[in-house]
Design a protein around this motif. Structure first.
Motif, PDB file in Angstrom:
ATOM      1  N   GLY A  49       0.814  -1.209   0.000  1.00 18.40           N
ATOM      2  CA  GLY A  49       0.000   0.000   0.000  1.00 18.40           C
ATOM      3  C   GLY A  49       0.846   1.257   0.000  1.00 18.40           C
ATOM      4  O   GLY A  49       2.001   1.251   0.425  1.00 18.40           O
ATOM      5  N   GLY A  50       0.266   2.356  -0.500  1.00 16.49           N
ATOM      6  CA  GLY A  50       0.970   3.630  -0.545  1.00 16.49           C
ATOM      7  C   GLY A  50       2.209   3.554  -1.423  1.00 16.49           C
ATOM      8  O   GLY A  50       2.158   3.069  -2.555  1.00 16.49           O
ATOM      9  N   HIS A  51       3.328   3.999  -0.858  1.00 11.47           N
ATOM     10  CA  HIS A  51       4.591   3.983  -1.608  1.00 11.47           C
ATOM     11  C   HIS A  51       5.105   2.568  -1.844  1.00 11.47           C
ATOM     12  O   HIS A  51       5.948   2.346  -2.716  1.00 11.47           O
ATOM     13  N   VAL A  66      -4.711  -6.662  -4.307  1.00 11.03           N
ATOM     14  CA  VAL A  66      -5.108  -7.235  -3.017  1.00 11.03           C
ATOM     15  C   VAL A  66      -6.116  -6.358  -2.284  1.00 11.03           C
ATOM     16  O   VAL A  66      -6.989  -6.865  -1.565  1.00 11.03           O
ATOM     17  N   LEU A  67      -6.023  -5.032  -2.464  1.00  7.88           N
ATOM     18  CA  LEU A  67      -7.001  -4.144  -1.829  1.00  7.88           C
ATOM     19  C   LEU A  67      -8.380  -4.354  -2.449  1.00  7.88           C
ATOM     20  O   LEU A  67      -9.394  -4.398  -1.733  1.00  7.88           O
ATOM     21  N   THR A  87      -7.350  -4.198   7.324  1.00  8.40           N
ATOM     22  CA  THR A  87      -6.248  -3.424   7.910  1.00  8.40           C
ATOM     23  C   THR A  87      -6.026  -2.121   7.156  1.00  8.40           C
ATOM     24  O   THR A  87      -5.418  -1.184   7.677  1.00  8.40           O
ATOM     25  N   ARG A  88      -6.488  -2.056   5.911  1.00  2.11           N
ATOM     26  CA  ARG A  88      -6.496  -0.791   5.173  1.00  2.11           C
ATOM     27  C   ARG A  88      -7.654  -0.812   4.187  1.00  2.11           C
ATOM     28  O   ARG A  88      -7.967  -1.855   3.605  1.00  2.11           O
ATOM     29  N   THR A  89      -8.291   0.358   4.016  1.00  2.00           N
ATOM     30  CA  THR A  89      -9.441   0.459   3.120  1.00  2.00           C
ATOM     31  C   THR A  89      -9.139   1.377   1.936  1.00  2.00           C
ATOM     32  O   THR A  89     -10.002   1.645   1.123  1.00  2.00           O
ATOM     33  N   GLU A  90      -7.910   1.880   1.900  1.00  2.37           N
ATOM     34  CA  GLU A  90      -7.500   2.784   0.824  1.00  2.37           C
ATOM     35  C   GLU A  90      -6.022   2.569   0.540  1.00  2.37           C
ATOM     36  O   GLU A  90      -5.386   1.690   1.133  1.00  2.37           O
TER      37      GLU A  90
END
Length: 206
Positions: A49-51, A66-67, A87-90
């Motif tokens: 996720g992110g970077h 995967v998201l 664990t993350r939605t974005e």
């Protein structure tokens, strides 16, 4: 005298009403608490996720695949006894330590961490792989049975597996540099199929 008696009766009536209201409120709260306590929490961890892009191939990133699948697992869950938490939605990048802290605070029934594999062997590499804790290896075998192309179920000393207190599985969904697997993982139909198979596994192993 009559006024005193009236006041005493009035007080008793008010106290009785307050007591009944309190008892009914308490019973309602306990019923809600009892219902919530019966719900099983399952955490779906969308890796990277992110970077942190994860495995990549010509603009396709593991973190996005995967998201999308994690969100579909939550969206398609119709079991009232199971609550899916991500664990993350974005497109965020929680650290491994932050993920572990969240998971251990939730104390879920199980954790499934989603990833996509990559290999220098390209087309020669294929299939899903599952890594588990020693204590969750049997659970890993049950998840593997949902996928005909699962080629490996084994324990591994990974941060999430090592530090999560709940039964935890890491699922590699296929190989990014295998064209047919990549196209399936990118497709809406492929993501829906995978998410529904994972939900079946969750429902069968509450």
């Amino acid at each position: 005298h009559y006024i005193v008696l009236f006041i005493q009766k009035w007080k008793k009536s008010i106290m009785k009403k307050v007591t009944i209201t309190f008892v009914l409120g308490l019973l309602f709260f306990l019923s809600i608490f009892s219902f919530m306590s019966k719900k099983k929490v399952v955490v779906i961890d969308a890796g990277h996720g992110g970077h942190d892009l994860g495995a990549t191939y010509e603009g396709t990133n593991e973190k996005d695949i995967v998201l999308n699948i994690a969100k579909k697992i939550k969206e398609f869950n119709t079991d009232e006894n199971v609550e899916i938490i991500l664990t993350r939605t974005e497109d965020a990048a929680p650290s491994l330590a932050e993920r572990v802290e969240l998971i251990n605070n939730l104390n879920p029934a199980m954790v499934i961490s989603l990833h996509v594999n990559s290999s220098p062997k390209a087309e020669a590499s294929s299939g899903k792989e599952i890594y588990s804790q020693e204590t969750s290896k049997e659970l890993g075998g049950k998840l593997a049975s949902k996928f005909e192309d699962c080629k490996k179920v084994e324990t591994k000393n990974l941060h999430l597996l090592r530090n999560c207190n709940s039964p935890t599985l890491l699922l590699e969904l296929g190989y990014m540099n295998n064209e047919s697997e990549r196209k399936n993982l990118q497709s809406e139909s492929g993501q829906i199929e995978i998410s529904k198979k994972i939900l079946e596994f969750i429902e069968e192993n509450q």
